[in-house]
Write an enzyme that holds these catalytic residues in place. Structure first.
Site, short mmCIF file in Angstrom:
data_model
loop_
_atom_site.label_atom_id
_atom_site.label_comp_id
_atom_site.label_asym_id
_atom_site.label_seq_id
_atom_site.Cartn_x
_atom_site.Cartn_y
_atom_site.Cartn_z
N PHE B 126 -27.77 22.00 -25.52
CA PHE B 126 -28.61 21.80 -26.70
C PHE B 126 -29.13 20.36 -26.64
O PHE B 126 -28.35 19.42 -26.47
CB PHE B 126 -27.82 22.04 -27.99
CG PHE B 126 -28.70 22.07 -29.19
CD1 PHE B 126 -29.65 23.08 -29.35
CD2 PHE B 126 -28.64 21.07 -30.15
CE1 PHE B 126 -30.49 23.10 -30.45
CE2 PHE B 126 -29.48 21.09 -31.25
CZ PHE B 126 -30.41 22.11 -31.40
N ASP B 198 -18.54 20.73 -27.14
CA ASP B 198 -19.33 21.04 -28.33
C ASP B 198 -19.12 22.53 -28.63
O ASP B 198 -19.46 23.38 -27.80
CB ASP B 198 -20.82 20.73 -28.07
CG ASP B 198 -21.69 21.04 -29.28
OD1 ASP B 198 -21.27 21.79 -30.17
OD2 ASP B 198 -22.84 20.54 -29.30
N TYR B 223 -22.31 25.48 -40.08
CA TYR B 223 -23.30 26.29 -40.81
C TYR B 223 -23.76 27.53 -40.03
O TYR B 223 -24.63 28.24 -40.47
CB TYR B 223 -24.50 25.46 -41.27
CG TYR B 223 -25.23 24.64 -40.22
CD1 TYR B 223 -26.07 25.24 -39.30
CD2 TYR B 223 -25.08 23.27 -40.19
CE1 TYR B 223 -26.74 24.48 -38.36
CE2 TYR B 223 -25.75 22.49 -39.25
CZ TYR B 223 -26.58 23.10 -38.35
OH TYR B 223 -27.26 22.34 -37.41
N LYS B 224 -23.13 27.77 -38.87
CA LYS B 224 -23.45 28.97 -38.10
C LYS B 224 -22.41 30.05 -38.44
O LYS B 224 -22.47 30.62 -39.52
CB LYS B 224 -23.48 28.62 -36.61
CG LYS B 224 -24.55 27.55 -36.27
CD LYS B 224 -24.55 27.20 -34.80
CE LYS B 224 -25.47 26.03 -34.48
NZ LYS B 224 -26.89 26.34 -34.70
N ARG B 372 -33.55 35.44 -29.36
CA ARG B 372 -32.11 35.27 -29.48
C ARG B 372 -31.60 36.09 -30.67
O ARG B 372 -32.17 36.02 -31.76
CB ARG B 372 -31.84 33.78 -29.70
CG ARG B 372 -30.43 33.34 -29.55
CD ARG B 372 -30.33 31.82 -29.65
NE ARG B 372 -30.58 31.35 -31.01
CZ ARG B 372 -30.09 30.20 -31.50
NH1 ARG B 372 -29.37 29.39 -30.73
NH2 ARG B 372 -30.34 29.83 -32.73
#
Lengths: 413, 413
Positions: B126, B198, B223-224, B372
């Protein structure tokens, strides 16, 4: 000046800011003189948070980054703060905490002034500001040193041609003393130094003119006089002349010129956006927005005028009603040198403050011996001041503060 | 495997995790396959936020730092995440953003390994993770360089005795490919390197065992799959053996051993607290707490088992129903190497995804050509998968994605 409650009532009745008090949720009987630590809630926050939670998050989900404008929030909120600090709308963003934003601007400042190693500040600055310099210097490993002055009036003599950055808090968190921003910034620039201002205790309390002073960088807090809610994100100001050259190391994707290109190389935005880092805490940002809207209707000059009156009234009353009980004014007596708070030293400051809080007069204690009272003109009136001093006087005269329950320190004091 | 809707309904009816779906606020008709970007709201968040706003902030004001436990929130929330990542309760704190936490642990890691200058990562990581290394390296000025591998299987050959830190995202954000945490950590340690993981796309999606792998540092997102709300604060893990020696430069007052002593010198806490910096965003932290409570009742192994089934079912259905339309699986076919998402490449990925979203099947697009789809077993069932593929198939067969309105890119894509 005639000091009595009738007089206080009369002053409240002709206060042009009196109409705003009912816009804040404050329970009956509470005299809240700690808005300089955590501001109360504006009534409009309820509805806004409800909408954010139900409509934006729960219903619209990921689309809200666009449709609810979450993505634009750092700049949009910054634009609302800008007029309060003498900045243009595009020169301020809301993001992260004050400590972290300070790291960003300090790191940018020392890179802009690479030949110099001294950072001037005050020993009585809010400690986290000094801690951030320590962390930054140790990490940079280039021998930066903190030159701390012991008296606020010693700034001038601490500035010489070894100084990279002057980092000061505009209004001291304990005493409320105000630095002369224009004068110090000019001196620093003449000596080839950059200036970072921490506006934690200034923003929303008194007029600030960053552009007028030609300040380089500033950071500030939104949960004190801006009433943004507990731990609301902080702000950063960068002078427009520095925005394309200042580089800060917390270079996250929100600071990229094209965050959604997902480019593996960092290319900083050519705007204040380069001072953003990661994804902002949307719920905390959202509570801040309606709290800031009040400033469309309020003149910061009127806030300052009333703040000076409230503080002068408080000092006069305390010195009249509490004489002989060992209170010593810790704030400047001259209003021109004082922010929107008044601090008194007392040998038993902690216990006296606890006794006050137990009677719904809420200020705070700052180690080792300071009782701090903040006067936020949006919701504090002259009768509040009168009643607060009457309570303080009674606590001192009755020795009520000697009760055992007021001696025990809580985890966060 | 028989692929039809009856079969999907039957699988949902005997799904032991099926009972949790109604605990999430999801509007009827929506098939939300983007919980790997922003998780939906747990119903308990409403009441908790109401209490935080009305009782804690508006009513109790500053006292809530003690009485409502705001001050303890970073550690308290960290303790709830700990079992999901194979950590002890005292080794995780929730604070700041993933990017900023990554900076802290990277800075700590390179200081612990001062003789080495190479940081190994993946070009397809990312981007913000790579940007943080860039910012850190430029600021440190000691010649640290990023060694980027192009294929995930090349990690081993990139690790040699010049490597200070291996920094990898456990589950790739685009492809969902999973790195072997135990194996890579062991190899890195054997070569004298430290490892930073991560866990943005891992936590709450599949079991992680940081302590078992002897990992040094980790960061992650809440928050995922943890459903903490938009921009909810991130977490940091530091191995207990490193907590008293790891030093990070964002040394704010919340990381001090005695934050309320207001000492002008920084003395880091001898615990995970030293990875805290400034005042946390309380409202955003508060929404996360009830979202995390569900994990008291959910076994992460059961989540993983269902996640694998959902993903396998999705791949099989897409390949059967959408054959010949140019879709190419971008995720590993082997479930053991895949997180809780499935990505397909398509020449017109952006437009096809927009067409899906317009029909309430929400996944997301990742440049340049990835569609995705995230499968969060707490609220996604087999019928959702079936219906999502039916919609995708229809859009491809009817060319509905060619509509003009699906070609225009929004600001945040």
């Amino acid at each position: 000046m005639q000091i009595n409650r009738d007089n206080a009532e009369e002053r409240d009745s002709c206060d042009p800011l009196g109409e705003f008090r009912d816009e804040f949720v404050l329970r009956p009987g509470l005299i809240y003189l700690d808005g300089n630590s955590l501001g109360p809630m504006h009534v409009s926050v309820r509805e806004r948070m409800q909408a954010c939670i139900e409509d934006e998050w729960a219903n619209d989900l990921i689309a809200s980054w666009n449709t609810a404008g979450w993505y634009d929030m750092p700049l949009r909120l910054g634009a609302r703060i800008a007029p309060l600090i003498g900045a243009d709308a595009n020169d301020v963003v809301v993001t992260d905490s004050t400590s972290i934003n300070l790291f960003k601007v300090l790191a940018a400042a020392i890179r802009l002034n690479p030949g110099r190693k001294v950072i001037v500040s005050e020993r009585s600055n809010f400690p986290t500001d000094l801690y951030m310099v320590e962390g930054l210097s140790a990490f940079a490993g280039k021998g930066h040193e903190l030159r701390l002055i012991d008296r606020p009036e010693d700034v001038a003599q601490a500035i010489d041609d070894s100084v990279a950055v002057v980092m000061l808090t505009h209004v001291n968190y304990r005493t409320g003393r105000v630095h002369d921003m224009a004068d110090i910034t000019r001196m620093a620039h003449e000596a080839g130094a950059l200036v970072v201002w921490d506006l934690a205790h200034s923003t929303g309390a008194l007029p600030v003119d960053l552009a007028g002073a030609d300040a380089d960088f500033a950071v500030g807090c939104t949960y004190k006089y801006l009433n943004g809610g507990p731990g609301a994100p902080a702000f950063v100001y960068v002078a427009p002349r520095l925005q394309t050259v200042a580089e800060q190391p917390l270079s996250g994707w929100f600071g990229h010129s094209r965050p959604f290109a997902f480019d593996p190389s960092f290319e900083p935005a050519k705007t204040i956006h380069r001072f953003l880092t990661g994804t902002p805490p949307v719920l905390s940002m959202t509570a801040l927005e309606p709290a800031l809207a009040i400033w469309d209707r309020v003149d910061i000059a009127a806030i300052r005028a009333k703040s000076v009156e409230l503080c002068e009234y408080f000092i006069a009353l305390v010195e009249q009603e509490c004489a002989g009980f060992g209170l010593e004014l810790a704030s400047p007596r001259d209003s021109a040198r004082r922010g929107s708070q008044v601090s008194f030293r007392h040998e038993n400051a902690y216990a006296v403050m606890q006794a006050l809080i137990s009677r719904d007069v809420v200020g705070d204690f700052r180690a080792p011996d300071i009782m701090r009272f903040g006067f936020a003109p949006l919701y504090i009136g002259f009768v509040d001041v009168f009643d607060a001093v009457a309570t303080l006087s009674d606590i001192l005269q009755s020795n009520a503060w000697r009760d055992d329950r007021f001696q025990v320190r809580s985890a966060v004091t």
